[in-house]
Design a protein around this motif. Structure first.
Motif, mmCIF file in Angstrom:
data_model
loop_
_atom_site.group_PDB
_atom_site.id
_atom_site.type_symbol
_atom_site.label_atom_id
_atom_site.label_comp_id
_atom_site.label_asym_id
_atom_site.label_seq_id
_atom_site.Cartn_x
_atom_site.Cartn_y
_atom_site.Cartn_z
ATOM 1 N N ALA A 102 -9.104 17.722 -3.303
ATOM 2 C CA ALA A 102 -10.042 18.291 -4.269
ATOM 3 C C ALA A 102 -9.849 17.679 -5.654
ATOM 4 C CB ALA A 102 -9.867 19.802 -4.333
ATOM 5 N N SER A 103 -8.675 17.092 -5.889
ATOM 6 C CA SER A 103 -8.391 16.431 -7.171
ATOM 7 C C SER A 103 -8.675 14.937 -7.116
ATOM 8 C CB SER A 103 -6.934 16.674 -7.567
ATOM 9 O OG SER A 103 -6.669 18.044 -7.742
ATOM 10 N N GLY A 104 -9.317 14.501 -6.041
ATOM 11 C CA GLY A 104 -9.710 13.099 -5.932
ATOM 12 C C GLY A 104 -8.686 12.193 -5.284
ATOM 13 N N LEU A 149 -1.375 2.968 -4.250
ATOM 14 C CA LEU A 149 -0.338 2.150 -4.883
ATOM 15 C C LEU A 149 -0.792 1.708 -6.277
ATOM 16 C CD1 LEU A 149 2.418 0.730 -4.507
ATOM 17 C CD2 LEU A 149 1.147 -1.287 -3.731
ATOM 18 N N GLY A 150 0.067 1.904 -7.259
ATOM 19 C CA GLY A 150 -0.231 1.490 -8.619
ATOM 20 C C GLY A 150 -1.168 2.411 -9.367
ATOM 21 N N SER A 151 -1.570 3.492 -8.739
ATOM 22 C CA SER A 151 -2.455 4.454 -9.393
ATOM 23 C C SER A 151 -1.647 5.374 -10.304
ATOM 24 C CB SER A 151 -3.200 5.280 -8.357
ATOM 25 O OG SER A 151 -2.303 6.184 -7.716
ATOM 26 N N ARG A 152 -2.331 6.319 -10.937
ATOM 27 C CA ARG A 152 -1.628 7.229 -11.839
ATOM 28 C C ARG A 152 -0.645 8.124 -11.090
ATOM 29 N NH1 ARG A 152 -4.560 12.289 -13.075
ATOM 30 N NH2 ARG A 152 -6.230 12.641 -11.568
ATOM 31 N N TRP A 153 -0.802 8.191 -9.761
ATOM 32 C CA TRP A 153 0.118 9.020 -8.982
ATOM 33 C C TRP A 153 1.475 8.350 -8.811
ATOM 34 C CZ3 TRP A 153 -2.022 13.307 -9.615
ATOM 35 C CH2 TRP A 153 -3.415 13.443 -9.547
ATOM 36 N N LEU A 209 1.298 14.356 -8.241
ATOM 37 C CA LEU A 209 0.724 14.446 -6.902
ATOM 38 C C LEU A 209 1.356 15.600 -6.127
ATOM 39 C CD1 LEU A 209 -0.947 13.317 -4.520
ATOM 40 C CD2 LEU A 209 0.951 11.746 -4.058
ATOM 41 N N GLU A 210 2.661 15.756 -6.284
ATOM 42 C CA GLU A 210 3.387 16.788 -5.550
ATOM 43 C C GLU A 210 3.024 18.200 -6.006
ATOM 44 O OE1 GLU A 210 4.937 13.074 -4.647
ATOM 45 O OE2 GLU A 210 4.633 13.918 -6.649
ATOM 46 N N GLN A 211 2.501 18.329 -7.222
ATOM 47 C CA GLN A 211 2.159 19.656 -7.741
ATOM 48 C C GLN A 211 0.751 20.103 -7.381
ATOM 49 O OE1 GLN A 211 3.306 18.677 -11.905
ATOM 50 N NE2 GLN A 211 4.520 20.568 -11.840
ATOM 51 N N LEU A 212 -0.052 19.196 -6.852
ATOM 52 C CA LEU A 212 -1.439 19.532 -6.545
ATOM 53 C C LEU A 212 -1.514 20.424 -5.311
ATOM 54 C CD1 LEU A 212 -3.125 16.041 -7.094
ATOM 55 C CD2 LEU A 212 -3.037 17.975 -8.697
ATOM 56 N N ALA A 256 0.844 -1.194 0.000
ATOM 57 C CA ALA A 256 0.000 0.000 0.000
ATOM 58 C C ALA A 256 0.879 1.243 0.000
ATOM 59 C CB ALA A 256 -0.937 0.018 1.207
ATOM 60 N N GLU A 257 0.306 2.328 -0.482
ATOM 61 C CA GLU A 257 0.978 3.629 -0.510
ATOM 62 C C GLU A 257 -0.067 4.685 -0.171
ATOM 63 O OE1 GLU A 257 3.240 6.537 -3.767
ATOM 64 O OE2 GLU A 257 2.617 4.501 -4.319
ATOM 65 N N TYR A 258 0.352 5.694 0.569
ATOM 66 C CA TYR A 258 -0.596 6.701 1.032
ATOM 67 C C TYR A 258 -0.044 8.103 0.804
ATOM 68 C CZ TYR A 258 -1.880 2.528 3.717
ATOM 69 O OH TYR A 258 -2.202 1.242 4.099
ATOM 70 N N ALA A 259 -0.936 9.021 0.484
ATOM 71 C CA ALA A 259 -0.570 10.435 0.378
ATOM 72 C C ALA A 259 -0.731 11.081 1.749
ATOM 73 C CB ALA A 259 -1.464 11.138 -0.643
#
Length: 449
Positions: free
Chosen positions: A373-375, A352-356, A365-368, A293-296
Motif C-alpha cells: 500500500a506504500s508503493g 536495490l538502490g531505492s530509498r528502502w 521498509l520494516e516498519q510498514l 537485485a533486491e526484493y521485499a
C-alpha cells in the motif's frame, strides 16, 4: 544419540581417489524407511525417512584437521541440517554444518553464548540417503587461505555475541575468520557458495574448502582475516538481527545466487525488527561479483505459519530453492512449523538502490504495516505445502532440496543434540543429549512444481 563415547560407532578415515579431501565413512543404524502408509491422493505425504547415526564429534573433526578438537564433551556430529543441495548421484546430497555446538546460559540475568567445542570447524558434508540411513561419504573442512580452521566463533566485539566456554564462565577469543554457515550450493566448476549469518556474508570456497572470498556489507570493517574480504553487499544489511543474517541460498539456472535474510532487519531499531513481517532477498551475480537485485518478501502472520505461536519475531526464512527460471521455493518457519511458498523474482520488484536501502528513510521498509500500500513491490507468492500438516516431518526443517518435479528432500537441524540452559551438560561437563536426531525426509507433493 549417546551422550558419552562408550558404545559409539567407530569412524574410519579414508582417502578417495588420491584426492586430499577427507572422507568419513560411518556405520549407521538403518532404521525402517517410512512408506506412504497407503493412498494419499491429493495430500503431501512422507515417502522415506533416513537418520544419521552417532559419530563422535572429536573423531569427525580430527580426521579432517588433526588435533583441532581435544574434547568434544560427548557431542556427536550434528548440525548438518543447515542446508541440503543435490549432488551428482541420485540419493546423494551436499550439506553444511553451522558454526558448531552452541547454546545460551543466563548469568546475572543476561544470556551468554556458549561454544562447548570451540575448536570445531564448520564443514561441507556429502551424504548418501539409503535404506533408512544417512551415511557420510565425504567431509571437507572450511579453511582459511593458509589452511587453518575458520572455526565458528564470533567475529567482532560489539557486533556479535561474546563467546564463552560451555558453562558460560570463561570468555573465549573472538575470531574474525569465524563463519556461521547456513546455506550451500555447488557451482559448475566444483567450488561452493555458502551463506553466513555473522556478516551477513556470501562466502566462495574452493572444492577443497579453502575460503576464496567473503563478500560482506559495505562498512562492516571486518579486519584480521586470513582470507580475502570484499565489501560489496548493501550497507543496509549492517542492521541484521544478531544470529539472523543470511540463511537460505539458492542457485538459479544461469548461475546467479539468491540469498535470504533470515529475519527482518533491525531498522531503525530492534523493536521494529521484532515486530516486522517484511524481510529481504538479494540476487548476486558471481560473474559481476555484485548484488544485482533486491526484493521485499512478506511473511504470513505468525499464527498462520504456526498456529501455536503468537510472537512475530519467531518468523524466519531458512531455505530457498531454485525450481526453474526465476522461480523459488521459500520456506517460512518457526522452530515448530514450516510452510513453502512458490515465488517468482520479477524485474519490476527490484528495490536495490531505492530509498528502502537508505537507513535514514522513515518509516523504514520494516516498519510498514502494509508495504504494498506504500508503493513497495512486494513479491507475490503461492502456498505449495504446509509441512506442519504432513505427518512424519520433524521440527526445525532448515534444508530443502528438489529431488524431482513432485518430490522434496528435507533435513532438520538437530543443534548437535544441544539444549539451552545450565543443564545442557552434566556435572562432569558431558552433554545431556536432547535425543533429537538428524533426519532426511522425502515428501511427495500432490502436484508438481
Amino acid at each position: 544419540m549417546s551422550p558419552h563415547a562408550t558404545g559409539r560407532r567407530r569412524v574410519h578415515r579414508l582417502v578417495a581417489g588420491g584426492a586430499p579431501l577427507a572422507v568419513i565413512a560411518a556405520l549407521v543404524a538403518a532404521g525402517p524407511a517410512a512408506g506412504s502408509g497407503g493412498k494419499h491422493a491429493g495430500e503431501a505425504h512422507v515417502v522415506r525417512t533416513a537418520t544419521l547415526g552417532d559419530i563422535p564429534l572429536a573423531a569427525f573433526s580430527n580426521a579432517l584437521l588433526p588435533g583441532s578438537v581435544a574434547d568434544d564433551r560427548g557431542v556427536d556430529l550434528g548440525g548438518i541440517g543447515s542446508d541440503l543441495y543435490p549432488a551428482d548421484r541420485k540419493g546423494e546430497f551436499w550439506t553444511v554444518t553451522d558454526r558448531g555446538p552452541n547454546g545460551q546460559i543466563k548469568v546475572d540475568g543476561k544470556k551468554r553464548r556458549t561454544f562447548p567445542v570451540p575448536g570445531f570447524d564448520p564443514a561441507i558434508v556429502k551424504v548418501r540417503v539409503a535404506a533408512g540411513a544417512v551415511k557420510v561419504l565425504e567431509a571437507i573442512p572450511i579453511t582459511t587461505a593458509s589452511g587453518k580452521a575458520v572455526t565458528g566463533l564470533s567475529n567482532q566485539e560489539g557486533r556479535d555475541e561474546a563467546p564463552y566456554t560451555y558453562d558460560a564462565r570463561s570468555p573465549l577469543t573472538y575470531n574474525p575468520n569465524g563463519l556461521d554457515t547456513e546455506g550451500i550450493v555447488r557451482a559448475a566448476d566444483g567450488s561452493f557458495w555458502l551463506a553466513d549469518e555473522y556478516g551477513p556474508s556470501l562466502v566462495h570456497v574452493s572444492a577443497r574448502g579453502t575460503v576464496l572470498t567473503r563478500y560482506v556489507p559495505e562498512g562492516l570493517g571486518l579486519t584480521g582475516t586470513d582470507y580475502r574480504v570484499v565489501e560489496t553487499l548493501p550497507s543496509v544489511l549492517l542492521h541484521r538481527k544478531i544470529n539472523r543474517g543470511f540463511e537460505g541460498l539458492a542457485q538459479l539456472p544461469g548461475g546467479d545466487l539468491v540469498m535470504a535474510v533470515q529475519s527482518p532487519l533491525s531498522l531503525p531499531d530492534a523493536d521494529a525488527g521484532e515486530a516486522s513481517r517484511t524481510t529481504r532477498l538479494l540476487r548476486f551475480s558471481p560473474k559481476r561479483k555484485a548484488v544485482t537485485a533486491e526484493y521485499a518478501y512478506r511473511f504470513d502472520p505468525v499464527n498462520v505459519v504456526d498456529p501455536g505461536e503468537d510472537d512475530t519475531s519467531e518468523l524466519k526464512i531458512s531455505s530457498v530453492v531454485a525450481v526453474g527460471g526465476n522461480r523459488l521455493l521459500v520456506e517460512e518457519r518457526t522452530d515448530k512449523a514450516a510452510r513453502l511458498h512458490l515465488v517468482r523474482l520479477e524485474r519490476s520488484a527490484n528495490i536495490l538502490g531505492s530509498r528502502w536501502d537508505d537507513d535514514t528513510t522513515s518509516p523504514s521498509l520494516e516498519q510498514l504495516g502494509d508495504p504494498a500500500a506504500s508503493g513497495v513491490p512486494v513479491l507475490s507468492k503461492r502456498l505449495v505445502v504446509d509441512l506442519g500438516t504432513v505427518a512424519g516431518v520433524p521440527e526445525k526443517i532448515e534444508g530443502i532440496a528438489r529431488v524431482d518435479h513432485a518430490t522434496l528432500a528435507l533435513i532438520n537441524d538437530n543443534d548437535f543434540g544441544m539444549t539451552d540452559g545450565a543443564n545442557a551438560f552434566d556435572a562432569q561437563g558431558r552433554l545431556v543429549d536432547s535425543g533429537v536426531e538428524t533426519s532426511v525426509i522425502h515428501v511427495r507433493l500432490p502436484h508438481g512444481i
